[in-house]
Design a protein around this motif. Structure first.
Motif, PDB file in Angstrom:
ATOM      1  N   VAL A 375       0.839  -1.202   0.000  1.00 22.67           N
ATOM      2  CA  VAL A 375       0.000   0.000   0.000  1.00 22.67           C
ATOM      3  C   VAL A 375       0.875   1.254   0.000  1.00 22.67           C
ATOM      4  O   VAL A 375       0.624   2.201  -0.755  1.00 22.67           O
ATOM      5  CB  VAL A 375      -0.954  -0.003   1.205  1.00 22.67           C
ATOM      6  N   ASN A 376       1.914   1.267   0.824  1.00 23.45           N
ATOM      7  CA  ASN A 376       2.777   2.449   0.898  1.00 23.45           C
ATOM      8  C   ASN A 376       3.541   2.669  -0.405  1.00 23.45           C
ATOM      9  O   ASN A 376       3.731   3.815  -0.844  1.00 23.45           O
ATOM     10  CB  ASN A 376       3.755   2.321   2.057  1.00 23.45           C
ATOM     11  N   ARG A 377       3.968   1.590  -1.027  1.00 24.70           N
ATOM     12  CA  ARG A 377       4.712   1.739  -2.279  1.00 24.70           C
ATOM     13  C   ARG A 377       3.812   2.284  -3.384  1.00 24.70           C
ATOM     14  O   ARG A 377       4.201   3.194  -4.115  1.00 24.70           O
ATOM     15  CB  ARG A 377       5.306   0.395  -2.685  1.00 24.70           C
ATOM     16  N   VAL A 378       2.597   1.755  -3.502  1.00 26.37           N
ATOM     17  CA  VAL A 378       1.656   2.254  -4.508  1.00 26.37           C
ATOM     18  C   VAL A 378       1.245   3.691  -4.176  1.00 26.37           C
ATOM     19  O   VAL A 378       1.133   4.536  -5.065  1.00 26.37           O
ATOM     20  CB  VAL A 378       0.429   1.330  -4.607  1.00 26.37           C
ATOM     21  N   THR A 403      -1.213   9.528   5.975  1.00 24.47           N
ATOM     22  CA  THR A 403      -1.869  10.540   5.138  1.00 24.47           C
ATOM     23  C   THR A 403      -2.922   9.934   4.223  1.00 24.47           C
ATOM     24  O   THR A 403      -3.609  10.670   3.501  1.00 24.47           O
ATOM     25  CB  THR A 403      -0.831  11.290   4.277  1.00 24.47           C
ATOM     26  N   LEU A 404      -3.048   8.613   4.222  1.00 23.49           N
ATOM     27  CA  LEU A 404      -4.080   7.982   3.409  1.00 23.49           C
ATOM     28  C   LEU A 404      -5.464   8.396   3.886  1.00 23.49           C
ATOM     29  O   LEU A 404      -5.713   8.494   5.090  1.00 23.49           O
ATOM     30  CB  LEU A 404      -3.968   6.458   3.503  1.00 23.49           C
ATOM     31  N   TYR A 405      -6.365   8.617   2.951  1.00 20.41           N
ATOM     32  CA  TYR A 405      -7.770   8.800   3.291  1.00 20.41           C
ATOM     33  C   TYR A 405      -8.396   7.414   3.409  1.00 20.41           C
ATOM     34  O   TYR A 405      -8.208   6.565   2.539  1.00 20.41           O
ATOM     35  CB  TYR A 405      -8.488   9.615   2.222  1.00 20.41           C
ATOM     36  N   VAL A 406      -9.127   7.198   4.486  1.00 16.52           N
ATOM     37  CA  VAL A 406      -9.648   5.868   4.779  1.00 16.52           C
ATOM     38  C   VAL A 406     -11.167   5.878   4.723  1.00 16.52           C
ATOM     39  O   VAL A 406     -11.813   6.724   5.347  1.00 16.52           O
ATOM     40  CB  VAL A 406      -9.184   5.382   6.171  1.00 16.52           C
ATOM     41  N   MET A 407     -11.726   4.945   3.961  1.00 13.43           N
ATOM     42  CA  MET A 407     -13.174   4.733   3.992  1.00 13.43           C
ATOM     43  C   MET A 407     -13.476   3.715   5.089  1.00 13.43           C
ATOM     44  O   MET A 407     -13.136   2.535   4.974  1.00 13.43           O
ATOM     45  CB  MET A 407     -13.690   4.278   2.638  1.00 13.43           C
ATOM     46  N   TYR A 408     -14.100   4.216   6.139  1.00 17.07           N
ATOM     47  CA  TYR A 408     -14.424   3.393   7.302  1.00 17.07           C
ATOM     48  C   TYR A 408     -15.760   2.699   7.052  1.00 17.07           C
ATOM     49  O   TYR A 408     -16.808   3.330   7.027  1.00 17.07           O
ATOM     50  CB  TYR A 408     -14.477   4.279   8.545  1.00 17.07           C
ATOM     51  N   TRP A 409     -15.689   1.372   6.857  1.00 12.10           N
ATOM     52  CA  TRP A 409     -16.907   0.626   6.527  1.00 12.10           C
ATOM     53  C   TRP A 409     -17.240  -0.467   7.541  1.00 12.10           C
ATOM     54  O   TRP A 409     -18.393  -0.863   7.690  1.00 12.10           O
ATOM     55  CB  TRP A 409     -16.788   0.014   5.128  1.00 12.10           C
ATOM     56  N   ARG A 410     -16.249  -0.949   8.286  1.00 16.06           N
ATOM     57  CA  ARG A 410     -16.480  -2.104   9.170  1.00 16.06           C
ATOM     58  C   ARG A 410     -16.925  -1.628  10.560  1.00 16.06           C
ATOM     59  O   ARG A 410     -16.229  -1.854  11.557  1.00 16.06           O
ATOM     60  CB  ARG A 410     -15.227  -2.965   9.254  1.00 16.06           C
ATOM     61  N   ASN A 411     -18.091  -0.996  10.625  1.00 18.65           N
ATOM     62  CA  ASN A 411     -18.543  -0.510  11.926  1.00 18.65           C
ATOM     63  C   ASN A 411     -19.007  -1.636  12.832  1.00 18.65           C
ATOM     64  O   ASN A 411     -19.255  -1.423  14.012  1.00 18.65           O
ATOM     65  CB  ASN A 411     -19.666   0.529  11.753  1.00 18.65           C
ATOM     66  N   ASN A 423      -4.140   6.309  14.128  1.00 15.56           N
ATOM     67  CA  ASN A 423      -3.084   6.353  13.124  1.00 15.56           C
ATOM     68  C   ASN A 423      -3.031   7.706  12.421  1.00 15.56           C
ATOM     69  O   ASN A 423      -2.110   7.974  11.663  1.00 15.56           O
ATOM     70  CB  ASN A 423      -3.300   5.238  12.092  1.00 15.56           C
ATOM     71  N   GLY A 424      -4.061   8.541  12.671  1.00 16.33           N
ATOM     72  CA  GLY A 424      -4.059   9.899  12.122  1.00 16.33           C
ATOM     73  C   GLY A 424      -4.652  10.048  10.748  1.00 16.33           C
ATOM     74  O   GLY A 424      -4.512  11.110  10.121  1.00 16.33           O
ATOM     75  N   ASN A 425      -5.343   9.019  10.237  1.00 15.44           N
ATOM     76  CA  ASN A 425      -5.873   9.082   8.882  1.00 15.44           C
ATOM     77  C   ASN A 425      -7.217   9.799   8.829  1.00 15.44           C
ATOM     78  O   ASN A 425      -8.107   9.494   9.624  1.00 15.44           O
ATOM     79  CB  ASN A 425      -6.057   7.674   8.309  1.00 15.44           C
ATOM     80  N   PRO A 426      -7.391  10.726   7.891  1.00 17.52           N
ATOM     81  CA  PRO A 426      -8.728  11.295   7.684  1.00 17.52           C
ATOM     82  C   PRO A 426      -9.683  10.217   7.194  1.00 17.52           C
ATOM     83  O   PRO A 426      -9.296   9.342   6.407  1.00 17.52           O
ATOM     84  CB  PRO A 426      -8.512  12.376   6.621  1.00 17.52           C
TER      85      PRO A 426
END
Length: 757
Positions: A375-378, A403-411, A423-426
């Motif tokens: 993920v970091n390399r891509v 700095t990745l934007y994360v779609m939070y789906w597994r509520n 982790n600090g991700n928006p």
């Protein structure tokens, strides 16, 4: 909001003169500030269009005129006339997308500080016009209510998603989708362009992706649709996406790069940003089928649960990924590129010499770190092109870029939201419940009342909440009519939740305003599903801090009278009156009904509610669920959410093999009882398991059987039947609970929750 009775006579007079009266203000989303006055503005082709915008809003002015042509039959004039419609630029409106709309008797002013704000002012003006003018008819004059609006979005990212991989959708449908999103002030369209079931975007460097992998013979998802189509024609596979090749029928299709560029331009004209998703390293079977060297195994296939992924230890994989993404970024000017990174089957990585060598060279100790490496390399490559990267929350493992934007789906999975925040991700919130619009019977109430933060969410991380989005996964959505029925009118509830400030949210008011919007959708040809019944729908809110479940009873009726019990008895007017959310702990049976004139109305709701010890605990699947009935995916059996009276309600998880799972209770503890509910409906091929076998272990290796419950429901018993497979576990000390439900009929079996105490 209805007009005061003092104006009814005037409305009747105007109605007699013209069919173009909008007798109520029924805007969705509700503006932040709205003041309705007493008169009307008479819009006609003689109305003068004035521009006080310094040329900033040329595209929006053209959009306005095209809209008015459809309603008036011609454009409004640039010549001085009896009244005025003006477009005004104001540097005082500094918030992005904000606007003001002033409708007086002689002048309409649309005021904004940016082009998006002016566009939304126009869409609001459009909703103030009669719904019947959205159809074929026009009117020589349109009476617009006199009012004052000051409005701005409360959330920056207001998104909808569409999975075009599992089933394919035409360009015409995508254009109309954009139009409808814009009408309700949504500003992001997330296109899921690739998955195991099909590759939908032309990549010139790798032509076989669309020459071959855009097409498939019928798979198990198509089979489910074909079976459902016997009762509901909306489940039929669209003939325009079928082809014959060598005597075999194939399903599929793809978008050329030029087609997609044109759609992007069209969406931009409606202030909608299209975000492409190329899912990787998992969900890549469509690519691996034609380029098998991309997998560690050298072939496409399935692991324990998910498909074989790309091989991160193979440098050729990065050449492929960068080649694909270079073309994707050239097509889509979006700030964001979505790379998925969810549901990665890592078993092939554990066995790959190339992956093990890479892990040793990089000092990695787990395949989760290897996923972070990929993920970091891509991400580094995409960022080098000036873009931002979005992933699903599955991607957040140690070492992943903050700095990745994360779609939070597994509520349904405990701690995911906080782990992403720490982790600090928006975060863009796309919680599977209630923001997955994949079922006809999903309700609007939990969408409208969605809360971003749980009780344990850190206060100093709330700024990371970046957006709100709903997703349309199309495993069993093969037609445009069915997609309409699944999306609408739920989209309108999402629109108001995402745009309007909380202080103007009004659920009963929304249900009233919705009636006017349904007329507009009718005229626009939207094949929505909406029926007002006296059925109650329960919504459960699991609170792991207080160890209780909140119960909300909702109806499509406005302000119904409801009585309920929690002891399994029929409710009466002497029972507890429902005044809002109530809470239960332990296991109870809630019964509730609507009452009119003191009389109980059918149907009576009956729902089990259980707060048990396994809620939020990790479940490992040794055999996969059927992808057509995922419920809440890997957390379904321990999310505290019981199923209702339909196997497709999103709570019942379906299997066509044995259910074979292990629950990790987190620590060794005394285990008393076990219960699992199943349903039978032999018409569509759903049966009880032959038996349920429960074994326990302290270390997760050596298991001892403690319970076996045999089925007592006859296999030929017709109708909808429910049964609990329950018993004592003998107060045994253990941490791991292995559950096997034997699928002796090799048909469907469905269960909703493993209740462990």
């Amino acid at each position: 909001m209805k007009y005061p009775s003092v104006f009814l006579l005037a409305i009747l007079v105007w109605t007699a003169c013209s069919p173009s009266v909008q007798p109520e203000v029924a805007l969705v989303p509700q503006p932040a500030q709205l003041q309705v006055k007493g008169g009307f503005f008479a819009l006609s082709p003689a109305t003068q269009l004035l521009r006080s915008d310094g040329g900033r809003f040329d595209a929006e002015a053209a959009f306005l005129q095209s809209t008015l042509v459809e309603m008036l039959g011609e454009e409004i004039t640039a010549q001085a006339g009896g009244n005025v419609l003006e477009l005004v630029y104001s540097q005082d409106l500094t918030q992005a997308e904000s606007y003001q709309l002033e409708v007086g008797r002689d002048r309409v002013s649309l005021i904004a500080g940016d082009a998006a704000g002016m566009f939304y002012a126009m869409e609001t003006l459009r909703q103030l016009m009669p719904a019947d003018l959205e159809g074929e008819g026009t009117a020589p004059e349109i009476l617009i209510p006199e009012l004052s609006i000051s409005d701005a979005p409360s959330i920056a990212w207001r998104g909808m998603h569409l999975d075009v991989s599992r089933h394919f959708f035409s360009m015409d449908y995508l254009h109309r989708y954009v139009d409808l999103l814009a009408l309700y002030k949504m500003n992001k369209l997330h296109l899921h362009l690739t998955d195991d079931q099909g590759w939908r975007l032309e990549i010139k460097k790798y032509p076989r992706l669309t020459e071959e992998s855009a097409w498939r013979t019928f798979n198990n998802q198509d089979s489910v649709c074909i079976e459902k189509a016997k009762e509901d024609p909306r489940f039929q596979l669209d003939p325009k996406h079928l082809r014959e090749r060598d005597g075999v029928t194939e399903y599929g299709g793809f978008y050329t790069q030029e087609e997609m560029r044109e759609l992007v331009r069209y969406a931009q004209s409606r202030h909608i940003e299209i975000i492409p998703e190329i899912d990787m390293p998992g969900h890549m079977m469509a690519a691996i089928q034609v380029y098998p060297e991309l997998a560690c195994t050298g072939s496409a296939g399935w692991g324990k649960v998910f498909s074989t992924p790309l091989c991160p230890g193979n440098e050729q994989v990065y050449e492929f990924v960068e080649g694909v993404l270079t073309e994707v970024m050239d097509i889509f000017p979006s700030k964001y590129i979505h790379i998925g990174a969810d549901e990665v089957e890592k078993s092939s990585w554990e066995e790959s010499k190339a992956c093990q060598a890479l892990m040793a060279a990089e000092g990695m100790s787990s395949v989760e770190e290897l996923q972070s490496y990929f993920v970091n390399r891509v991400t580094g490559f995409i960022k080098s092109k000036g873009k931002e990267v979005i992933v699903w929350d599955d991607a957040i493992h140690p070492g992943v870029d903050s700095t990745l934007y994360v779609m939070y789906w597994r509520n349904w999975a405990g701690g995911v939201q906080n782990r992403v925040a720490n982790n600090g991700n928006p975060m863009i919130y796309t919680p599977g419940n209630p923001m997955y619009f994949s079922r006809l019977d999903a309700q609007m109430y939990p969408i409208y009342h969605f809360e971003f933060f749980g009780s344990k969410y850190p206060e100093d991380k709330k700024h990371l909440a970046y957006g709100l989005q709903a997703c349309v996964w199309t495993e069993t959505v093969p037609s445009e009519d069915l997609a309409d029925a699944i999306i609408f009118p739920k989209l309108l509830a999402l629109s108001e939740r995402a745009w309007s400030p909380r202080e103007v949210h009004d659920w009963d008011g929304f249900k009233e305003r919705l009636q006017s919007q349904l007329k507009r959708l009718d005229q626009l040809g939207v094949k929505y599903t909406y029926e007002v019944t006296k059925e109650l729908t329960p919504f459960l809110k699991v609170d792991t801090v207080k160890q209780e479940i909140g119960v909300i009873l909702e109806s499509e009726l406005v302000k119904p009278t409801i009585y309920y019990t929690t002891d399994g008895t029929e409710p009466t007017t002497a029972s507890e009156r429902y005044e809002g959310e109530f809470h239960v702990s332990g296991s109870v049976t809630v019964k509730a009904a609507i009452f009119e004139n003191g009389q109980i109305q059918e149907p009576v709701l009956s729902r089990k509610v259980d707060y048990h010890q396994a809620i939020g605990k990790k479940v490992t699947y040794h055999k996969p669920w059927n992808t057509a009935y995922p419920a809440g995916d890997a957390g379904s059996f321990t999310d505290g959410l019981r199923g209702g009276n339909a196997n497709g309600d999103g709570k019942w998880q379906g299997f066509t093999n044995d259910i074979d799972v292990t629950v990790d209770m987190g620590k060794v503890q005394e285990l008393h009882t076990f219960s699992a509910s199943f349903l039978q409906n032999i018409g569509p091929g759903i049966y009880m398991p032959d038996s349920v076998i429960v074994s326990v272990s302290v270390d997760g290796k050596d298991f001892e059987q403690v319970l076996q419950v045999a089925n007592e429901v006859p296999k030929d018993q017709k109708g909808l039947v429910f049964a609990d497979f329950a018993g004592s576990m003998g107060n045994v000390q253990a941490r791991y609970i292995h559950v096997r439900a034997v699928n002796g009929n090799r048909a469907f079996i469905f269960s909703d929750e493993l209740v462990i105490n």
